[in-house]
Design a protein around this motif. Sequence first.
Motif, PDB file in Angstrom:
ATOM      1  N   SER A 105       5.101   9.561  13.445  1.00  0.00           N
ATOM      2  CA  SER A 105       4.578  10.417  14.515  1.00  0.00           C
ATOM      3  C   SER A 105       3.324  11.131  14.027  1.00  0.00           C
ATOM      4  N   GLU A 106       2.457  11.500  14.983  1.00  0.00           N
ATOM      5  CA  GLU A 106       1.223  12.206  14.642  1.00  0.00           C
ATOM      6  C   GLU A 106       1.557  13.547  13.972  1.00  0.00           C
ATOM      7  N   GLY A 107       0.921  13.817  12.810  1.00  0.00           N
ATOM      8  CA  GLY A 107       1.155  15.053  12.083  1.00  0.00           C
ATOM      9  C   GLY A 107       2.328  15.000  11.134  1.00  0.00           C
ATOM     10  N   GLU A 108       3.022  13.878  11.050  1.00  0.00           N
ATOM     11  CA  GLU A 108       4.209  13.776  10.203  1.00  0.00           C
ATOM     12  C   GLU A 108       3.796  13.679   8.733  1.00  0.00           C
ATOM     13  N   ASP A 109       4.500  14.402   7.862  1.00  0.00           N
ATOM     14  CA  ASP A 109       4.267  14.346   6.420  1.00  0.00           C
ATOM     15  C   ASP A 109       5.053  13.169   5.834  1.00  0.00           C
ATOM     16  N   LEU A 110       4.391  12.344   5.020  1.00  0.00           N
ATOM     17  CA  LEU A 110       4.987  11.134   4.447  1.00  0.00           C
ATOM     18  C   LEU A 110       4.765  11.102   2.947  1.00  0.00           C
ATOM     19  N   SER A 111       5.569  10.363   2.266  1.00  0.00           N
ATOM     20  CA  SER A 111       5.396  10.147   0.826  1.00  0.00           C
ATOM     21  C   SER A 111       4.665   8.839   0.607  1.00  0.00           C
ATOM     22  N   LEU A 112       3.634   8.865  -0.227  1.00  0.00           N
ATOM     23  CA  LEU A 112       2.837   7.673  -0.519  1.00  0.00           C
ATOM     24  C   LEU A 112       3.529   6.907  -1.652  1.00  0.00           C
ATOM     25  N   MET A 113       3.966   5.689  -1.327  1.00  0.00           N
ATOM     26  CA  MET A 113       4.679   4.873  -2.304  1.00  0.00           C
ATOM     27  C   MET A 113       3.777   3.832  -2.944  1.00  0.00           C
ATOM     28  N   GLU A 114       2.749   3.379  -2.200  1.00  0.00           N
ATOM     29  CA  GLU A 114       1.879   2.324  -2.733  1.00  0.00           C
ATOM     30  C   GLU A 114       0.547   2.388  -2.003  1.00  0.00           C
ATOM     31  N   GLU A 115      -0.554   2.338  -2.774  1.00  0.00           N
ATOM     32  CA  GLU A 115      -1.890   2.412  -2.173  1.00  0.00           C
ATOM     33  C   GLU A 115      -2.242   1.106  -1.469  1.00  0.00           C
ATOM     34  N   ASP A 116      -3.246   1.234  -0.610  1.00  0.00           N
ATOM     35  CA  ASP A 116      -3.781   0.069   0.090  1.00  0.00           C
ATOM     36  C   ASP A 116      -4.413  -0.866  -0.930  1.00  0.00           C
ATOM     37  N   LYS A 117      -4.075  -2.157  -0.852  1.00  0.00           N
ATOM     38  CA  LYS A 117      -4.609  -3.155  -1.780  1.00  0.00           C
ATOM     39  C   LYS A 117      -5.738  -3.954  -1.177  1.00  0.00           C
ATOM     40  N   GLY A 118      -6.349  -3.408  -0.131  1.00  0.00           N
ATOM     41  CA  GLY A 118      -7.498  -4.064   0.467  1.00  0.00           C
ATOM     42  C   GLY A 118      -7.191  -4.754   1.769  1.00  0.00           C
ATOM     43  N   ASP A 119      -5.907  -4.804   2.183  1.00  0.00           N
ATOM     44  CA  ASP A 119      -5.576  -5.482   3.429  1.00  0.00           C
ATOM     45  C   ASP A 119      -5.424  -4.511   4.598  1.00  0.00           C
ATOM     46  N   GLY A 120      -5.687  -3.184   4.373  1.00  0.00           N
ATOM     47  CA  GLY A 120      -5.617  -2.216   5.463  1.00  0.00           C
ATOM     48  C   GLY A 120      -4.245  -1.625   5.669  1.00  0.00           C
ATOM     49  N   TRP A 121      -3.253  -1.936   4.792  1.00  0.00           N
ATOM     50  CA  TRP A 121      -1.893  -1.420   4.951  1.00  0.00           C
ATOM     51  C   TRP A 121      -1.521  -0.590   3.735  1.00  0.00           C
ATOM     52  N   THR A 122      -0.781   0.509   3.964  1.00  0.00           N
ATOM     53  CA  THR A 122      -0.304   1.396   2.897  1.00  0.00           C
ATOM     54  C   THR A 122       1.201   1.575   3.063  1.00  0.00           C
ATOM     55  N   ARG A 123       1.917   1.501   1.926  1.00  0.00           N
ATOM     56  CA  ARG A 123       3.371   1.649   1.987  1.00  0.00           C
ATOM     57  C   ARG A 123       3.729   3.113   1.840  1.00  0.00           C
ATOM     58  N   VAL A 124       4.570   3.639   2.772  1.00  0.00           N
ATOM     59  CA  VAL A 124       4.958   5.041   2.795  1.00  0.00           C
ATOM     60  C   VAL A 124       6.466   5.136   2.962  1.00  0.00           C
ATOM     61  N   ARG A 125       6.971   6.332   2.730  1.00  0.00           N
ATOM     62  CA  ARG A 125       8.389   6.591   2.933  1.00  0.00           C
ATOM     63  C   ARG A 125       8.513   7.847   3.782  1.00  0.00           C
ATOM     64  N   ARG A 126       9.348   7.758   4.811  1.00  0.00           N
ATOM     65  CA  ARG A 126       9.605   8.898   5.676  1.00  0.00           C
ATOM     66  C   ARG A 126      10.642   9.809   5.034  1.00  0.00           C
ATOM     67  N   LYS A 127      10.719  11.024   5.564  1.00  0.00           N
ATOM     68  CA  LYS A 127      11.690  11.969   5.035  1.00  0.00           C
ATOM     69  C   LYS A 127      13.123  11.493   5.278  1.00  0.00           C
ATOM     70  N   GLN A 128      13.330  10.686   6.358  1.00  0.00           N
ATOM     71  CA  GLN A 128      14.666  10.174   6.641  1.00  0.00           C
ATOM     72  C   GLN A 128      15.074   9.069   5.670  1.00  0.00           C
ATOM     73  N   GLY A 129      14.104   8.589   4.881  1.00  0.00           N
ATOM     74  CA  GLY A 129      14.406   7.552   3.910  1.00  0.00           C
ATOM     75  C   GLY A 129      13.846   6.198   4.270  1.00  0.00           C
ATOM     76  N   ALA A 130      13.448   6.021   5.538  1.00  0.00           N
ATOM     77  CA  ALA A 130      12.884   4.733   5.938  1.00  0.00           C
ATOM     78  C   ALA A 130      11.568   4.501   5.241  1.00  0.00           C
ATOM     79  N   GLU A 131      11.331   3.276   4.806  1.00  0.00           N
ATOM     80  CA  GLU A 131      10.148   2.950   4.035  1.00  0.00           C
ATOM     81  C   GLU A 131       9.526   1.684   4.596  1.00  0.00           C
ATOM     82  N   GLY A 132       8.198   1.654   4.633  1.00  0.00           N
ATOM     83  CA  GLY A 132       7.513   0.473   5.144  1.00  0.00           C
ATOM     84  C   GLY A 132       6.024   0.687   5.139  1.00  0.00           C
ATOM     85  N   TYR A 133       5.334  -0.239   5.803  1.00  0.00           N
ATOM     86  CA  TYR A 133       3.872  -0.231   5.800  1.00  0.00           C
ATOM     87  C   TYR A 133       3.341   0.340   7.114  1.00  0.00           C
ATOM     88  N   VAL A 134       2.205   1.106   6.986  1.00  0.00           N
ATOM     89  CA  VAL A 134       1.497   1.647   8.150  1.00  0.00           C
ATOM     90  C   VAL A 134       0.016   1.410   7.940  1.00  0.00           C
TER      91      VAL A 134
END
Length: 547
Positions: free
Chosen positions: A508-537
Amino acid sequence: MDWGTELWDQFEVLERHTQWGLDLLDKYVKFVKERAEVEQAYAKQLRSLVKKYLPKRPTKDDPEVKFSQQQSFVQLLQEVNDFAGQRELVAESLGIRVCLELTKYSQEMKQERKMHFQEGRRAQQQLENGFKQLENSKRKFERDCREAEKAAHTAERLDQDINATKADVEKAKQQAHLRNHMAEESKNEYAAQLQRFNRDQAHFYFSQMPQIFDKLQDMDERRATRLGAGYGLLSEAELQVVPIIGKCLEGMKVAAESVDAKNDSQVLIELHKSGFARPGDLEFEDFSQVINRVPSDSSLGAPDGRPELRAASSRSRAKRWPFGKKNKTVATEDFSHLPPEQQRKRLQQQLEERNRELQKEEDQREALKKMKDVYEKTPQMGDPASLEPRIAETLGNIERLKLEVQKYEAWLAEAETRVLSNRGDSLSRHARPPDPPTTAPPDSSSSSTNSGSQDNKESSEEPPSGEGQDTPIYTEFDEDFEEPASPIGQCVAIYHFEGSSEGTVSMSEGEDLSLMEEDKGDGWTRVRRKQGAEGYVPTSYLRVTLN
């Protein structure tokens, strides 16, 4: 009660008192003179102060004059300048009505006092002279009486002396008779002199000196009255300027109340609004592409990567122009060196000036034509041919101004088009979030054909179970890195993102996330939500802060 009756014998006292009164008058004149000098110096200092803080540039060339704060300050300075003018009027009034007039009056009083005391001293001198004459006649009478008595004793002694001759006796009797006659004359002269002195003394004490003292009393009372009026002039000079000073103070109050903060903010916008569109989002510069890693289908960029990085870097720098130093530009006639909005305003001003000049020239042409018609109808008033050069000059000016008006109108149209275009670009750019990357998230490239969509979705929403049932996320880069046990940074979602594809996660807009992995040049960054869900945005949807 008057001085001539009550102070008939206090000549020296009246002399000292009248002199003290004149000294007091002179002292007050000196005080007022110094007071006027103080007022004059005060006004001069105020004017110098106002001159120091008044704007040095002409009003039309000073953009600060458009702000109500500056206008109020200038008005305040003008009111202070007017206030200084009123202090100068006070000084001038005191100098003329008090100093000059009272100084002149003091001189007149001194002359009058001198005349009265001279008259009194003459009367005293005359009385003293009369007393001296009286004393002289008295001593002469006394001396003649003694001589007559002595001569009578001598004649009587010779008359009884048997040895004295008749001639001696007769001579002594004649001498006694002469002395007796002289004593009688001295007596008459002394009596006359005494009568005259008594008359003069009575005139001196009962008529002459009382009149002089009464004149001195009248003079001193007139001086005191005039001095009191001079005291009043001091306050009257102030009261005369009170209404104007009140208006000055009221003007200062109005200036203070004229400050309009909202309007000044709007003026600042109008003065400096550039009209440029806001810069777009910066592109990601992937410096990690030069690192040797296992090739994959999702890798972006050329093998070397450096030309592409340099191009992206130059594009980023070009877009960040508002934050860098602006190079000095050379002014051009169409003001193209200015930002669009400022260019439009300057062109509008120039166009209005040209139109005013054009109207002025046309009015002058009409006036010259009418004058020429008058000269043609009435030759004695002037030669029509003498107006031809001026008419030709006016026509030339009109043609030149028309061309300039057309030129500025064309420039203004271009500038307005440019401003509208920039506004449209800015609105379209920031009306919606940027598009996500066209490439699929990393886990989509390694998903097996026999895996169900439900399993993939569950794997994107829940952390790995460790039982080997689900396919690992981003298997393409399993050989290059190990999954970090803790976040490498923090990030905030700038826009809302719906993670509907494989390997993505919603945010959601304004949501604080944990950065798990930087963008490797493909435009996607892996993050983890406070609920524990993890994926790419999408990386462009985040504001990232590394630990």
